[in-house]
Scaffold this motif. Structure first.
Motif, PDB file in Angstrom:
ATOM      1  N   ASN A   1      26.208  -4.329   2.989  1.00 15.37           N
ATOM      2  CA  ASN A   1      25.594  -5.544   2.451  1.00 15.37           C
ATOM      3  C   ASN A   1      26.349  -6.037   1.240  1.00 15.37           C
ATOM      4  O   ASN A   1      25.754  -6.544   0.294  1.00 15.37           O
ATOM      5  CB  ASN A   1      24.130  -5.294   2.094  1.00 15.37           C
ATOM      6  CG  ASN A   1      23.217  -5.473   3.289  1.00 15.37           C
ATOM      7  OD1 ASN A   1      23.321  -6.438   4.028  1.00 15.37           O
ATOM      8  ND2 ASN A   1      22.318  -4.534   3.473  1.00 15.37           N
TER       9      ASN A   1
ATOM     10  N   PHE B   1      31.532  -4.677  -4.185  1.00 16.32           N
ATOM     11  CA  PHE B   1      31.644  -5.099  -5.570  1.00 16.32           C
ATOM     12  C   PHE B   1      32.860  -4.446  -6.219  1.00 16.32           C
ATOM     13  O   PHE B   1      33.230  -3.315  -5.886  1.00 16.32           O
ATOM     14  CB  PHE B   1      30.403  -4.660  -6.359  1.00 16.32           C
ATOM     15  CG  PHE B   1      29.126  -5.286  -5.889  1.00 16.32           C
ATOM     16  CD1 PHE B   1      28.455  -4.805  -4.784  1.00 16.32           C
ATOM     17  CD2 PHE B   1      28.581  -6.354  -6.582  1.00 16.32           C
ATOM     18  CE1 PHE B   1      27.278  -5.375  -4.351  1.00 16.32           C
ATOM     19  CE2 PHE B   1      27.393  -6.932  -6.160  1.00 16.32           C
ATOM     20  CZ  PHE B   1      26.748  -6.438  -5.042  1.00 16.32           C
TER      21      PHE B   1
ATOM     22  N   TYR C   1      34.051  -3.571 -10.226  1.00 25.49           N
ATOM     23  CA  TYR C   1      33.670  -3.516 -11.627  1.00 25.49           C
ATOM     24  C   TYR C   1      34.879  -3.092 -12.442  1.00 25.49           C
ATOM     25  O   TYR C   1      35.724  -2.327 -11.985  1.00 25.49           O
ATOM     26  CB  TYR C   1      32.547  -2.506 -11.854  1.00 25.49           C
ATOM     27  CG  TYR C   1      31.188  -2.968 -11.385  1.00 25.49           C
ATOM     28  CD1 TYR C   1      30.811  -2.815 -10.052  1.00 25.49           C
ATOM     29  CD2 TYR C   1      30.301  -3.563 -12.266  1.00 25.49           C
ATOM     30  CE1 TYR C   1      29.572  -3.248  -9.624  1.00 25.49           C
ATOM     31  CE2 TYR C   1      29.056  -3.996 -11.842  1.00 25.49           C
ATOM     32  CZ  TYR C   1      28.703  -3.830 -10.524  1.00 25.49           C
ATOM     33  OH  TYR C   1      27.468  -4.259 -10.094  1.00 25.49           O
TER      34      TYR C   1
ATOM     35  N   PHE D   1      30.744  -6.385 -14.255  1.00 27.78           N
ATOM     36  CA  PHE D   1      30.945  -6.994 -12.946  1.00 27.78           C
ATOM     37  C   PHE D   1      32.186  -7.879 -12.931  1.00 27.78           C
ATOM     38  O   PHE D   1      32.412  -8.673 -13.845  1.00 27.78           O
ATOM     39  CB  PHE D   1      29.707  -7.830 -12.607  1.00 27.78           C
ATOM     40  CG  PHE D   1      29.855  -8.701 -11.398  1.00 27.78           C
ATOM     41  CD1 PHE D   1      30.135 -10.049 -11.527  1.00 27.78           C
ATOM     42  CD2 PHE D   1      29.709  -8.162 -10.132  1.00 27.78           C
ATOM     43  CE1 PHE D   1      30.267 -10.861 -10.421  1.00 27.78           C
ATOM     44  CE2 PHE D   1      29.836  -8.967  -9.019  1.00 27.78           C
ATOM     45  CZ  PHE D   1      30.121 -10.319  -9.161  1.00 27.78           C
TER      46      PHE D   1
ATOM     47  N   TYR E   1      32.376 -10.011  -6.115  1.00 31.35           N
ATOM     48  CA  TYR E   1      31.463  -9.646  -5.032  1.00 31.35           C
ATOM     49  C   TYR E   1      31.943 -10.316  -3.754  1.00 31.35           C
ATOM     50  O   TYR E   1      32.208 -11.518  -3.741  1.00 31.35           O
ATOM     51  CB  TYR E   1      30.061 -10.128  -5.379  1.00 31.35           C
ATOM     52  CG  TYR E   1      29.040 -10.066  -4.279  1.00 31.35           C
ATOM     53  CD1 TYR E   1      28.445 -11.230  -3.790  1.00 31.35           C
ATOM     54  CD2 TYR E   1      28.637  -8.848  -3.750  1.00 31.35           C
ATOM     55  CE1 TYR E   1      27.481 -11.170  -2.801  1.00 31.35           C
ATOM     56  CE2 TYR E   1      27.667  -8.788  -2.763  1.00 31.35           C
ATOM     57  CZ  TYR E   1      27.096  -9.959  -2.287  1.00 31.35           C
ATOM     58  OH  TYR E   1      26.135  -9.896  -1.312  1.00 31.35           O
TER      59      TYR E   1
ATOM     60  N   LEU F   1      36.433  -0.056 -10.498  1.00 31.57           N
ATOM     61  CA  LEU F   1      35.524   0.655  -9.601  1.00 31.57           C
ATOM     62  C   LEU F   1      35.194  -0.214  -8.402  1.00 31.57           C
ATOM     63  O   LEU F   1      34.772  -1.363  -8.557  1.00 31.57           O
ATOM     64  CB  LEU F   1      34.222   1.015 -10.324  1.00 31.57           C
ATOM     65  CG  LEU F   1      34.338   1.680 -11.691  1.00 31.57           C
ATOM     66  CD1 LEU F   1      32.944   1.938 -12.259  1.00 31.57           C
ATOM     67  CD2 LEU F   1      35.129   2.957 -11.612  1.00 31.57           C
TER      68      LEU F   1
ATOM     69  N   ARG G   1      27.415  -1.800  -1.218  1.00 31.72           N
ATOM     70  CA  ARG G   1      25.958  -1.782  -1.047  1.00 31.72           C
ATOM     71  C   ARG G   1      25.683  -1.583   0.437  1.00 31.72           C
ATOM     72  O   ARG G   1      26.124  -2.366   1.275  1.00 31.72           O
ATOM     73  CB  ARG G   1      25.334  -3.072  -1.540  1.00 31.72           C
ATOM     74  CG  ARG G   1      23.820  -3.082  -1.431  1.00 31.72           C
ATOM     75  CD  ARG G   1      23.214  -4.185  -2.269  1.00 31.72           C
ATOM     76  NE  ARG G   1      23.710  -5.490  -1.887  1.00 31.72           N
ATOM     77  CZ  ARG G   1      23.702  -6.548  -2.702  1.00 31.72           C
ATOM     78  NH1 ARG G   1      23.260  -6.445  -3.922  1.00 31.72           N
ATOM     79  NH2 ARG G   1      24.174  -7.700  -2.275  1.00 31.72           N
TER      80      ARG G   1
ATOM     81  N   LEU H   1      24.072   1.055  -4.789  1.00 34.04           N
ATOM     82  CA  LEU H   1      25.519   0.969  -4.632  1.00 34.04           C
ATOM     83  C   LEU H   1      26.131   2.362  -4.537  1.00 34.04           C
ATOM     84  O   LEU H   1      25.704   3.288  -5.231  1.00 34.04           O
ATOM     85  CB  LEU H   1      26.161   0.234  -5.818  1.00 34.04           C
ATOM     86  CG  LEU H   1      25.803  -1.238  -6.022  1.00 34.04           C
ATOM     87  CD1 LEU H   1      26.597  -1.810  -7.186  1.00 34.04           C
ATOM     88  CD2 LEU H   1      26.052  -2.032  -4.763  1.00 34.04           C
TER      89      LEU H   1
END
Lengths: 111, 113
Positions: free
Chosen positions: A30, A33, A35, A45, A48, A87, A91, A99
């Motif tokens: 889902n 991401f 980071y 953040f 995405y 990182l 999800r 996550l």
């Protein structure tokens, strides 16, 4: 099982372009991401992706291929302040928003 | 400015002590998470909560418990601290069901001696 792989360390030169890869195998997907985490600080953040393709945000871009379980973060015009850990996180299924993180890639930018 | 606040930046505790790590968010987020971060291992999920009084185990819950009596506060408890729990602890929160990822707290560096 669930697994997210990214290189442990990378080095690049100020002003250059660097690509940080991330491959994943998770139960459900889902979104992915990226980071940024400077030493001793909390992750912040960056990007995405939930659909295939490239998302661009200033000097940073992120790409996703769901069929290949693959993403990359592209950093252009590198600056010394880009030295940090990056990182990758996925999800999975469900609505808890949990996550799963890779171990992170430490990028060192040299003059 | 939205915030996730962890009560302590640095803590030093003795082996066997009961340790409380507190996390408060002001964004009215449903989901809250506790991770620990160790070199070479990345962020590993300890516990998470998707509602008040609800909790679920993450990947490494052994030796830990949690409490969520109010929506804004999520506490991590080390029942009897051990040296292998020396780590950086990160709290995060997110919107349910499909929030825009996490907002992290600044972290607590815990040393157990």
């Amino acid at each position: 099982g669930q697994n997210i792989d990214q290189p442990t360390e990378m080095t690049a030169t100020e002003g250059a372009i660097v690509q940080i890869n991330c491959t994943y195998q998770t139960s459900g997907f889902n979104g992915l991401f990226w980071y940024q985490q400077h030493a001793g600080e909390a992750p912040t953040f960056l990007s995405y992706n939930v659909l295939d393709g490239l998302e661009e945000k200033g000097r940073f871009s992120s790409f996703l291929s769901r069929s290949k379980g693959y993403s990359y973060l592209l950093l252009k015009e590198l600056q010394m302040k880009d030295s940090a850990s990056y990182l990758c996180a996925v999800r999975g299924s469900g609505n808890t928003g949990k996550l799963i993180f890779g171990q992170g890639t430490t990028l060192q930018v040299k003059p | 400015d939205v915030k996730v606040t962890q009560s302590s930046r640095y803590l030093v505790k003795r082996t066997g002590e009961k340790v409380f790590l507190e996390c408060v968010q002001d964004m009215d987020h449903e989901n809250m998470f506790w991770y620990r971060q160790d070199p070479g291992l990345g962020l590993r999920l300890i516990y998470f909560s998707y509602d008040v009084k609800m909790k679920e185990k993450g990947d490494i819950p052994e030796g830990y418990s949690v409490s969520r009596e109010k929506k804004e506060r999520f506490s991590l408890i080390l029942e009897s601290a051990s040296t292998n729990q020396t780590s950086m602890y990160l709290c995060a929160s997110s919107i349910r069901p499909k929030g825009y990822g996490y907002t992290f707290g600044s972290g607590t560096r815990l040393t157990v001696v």
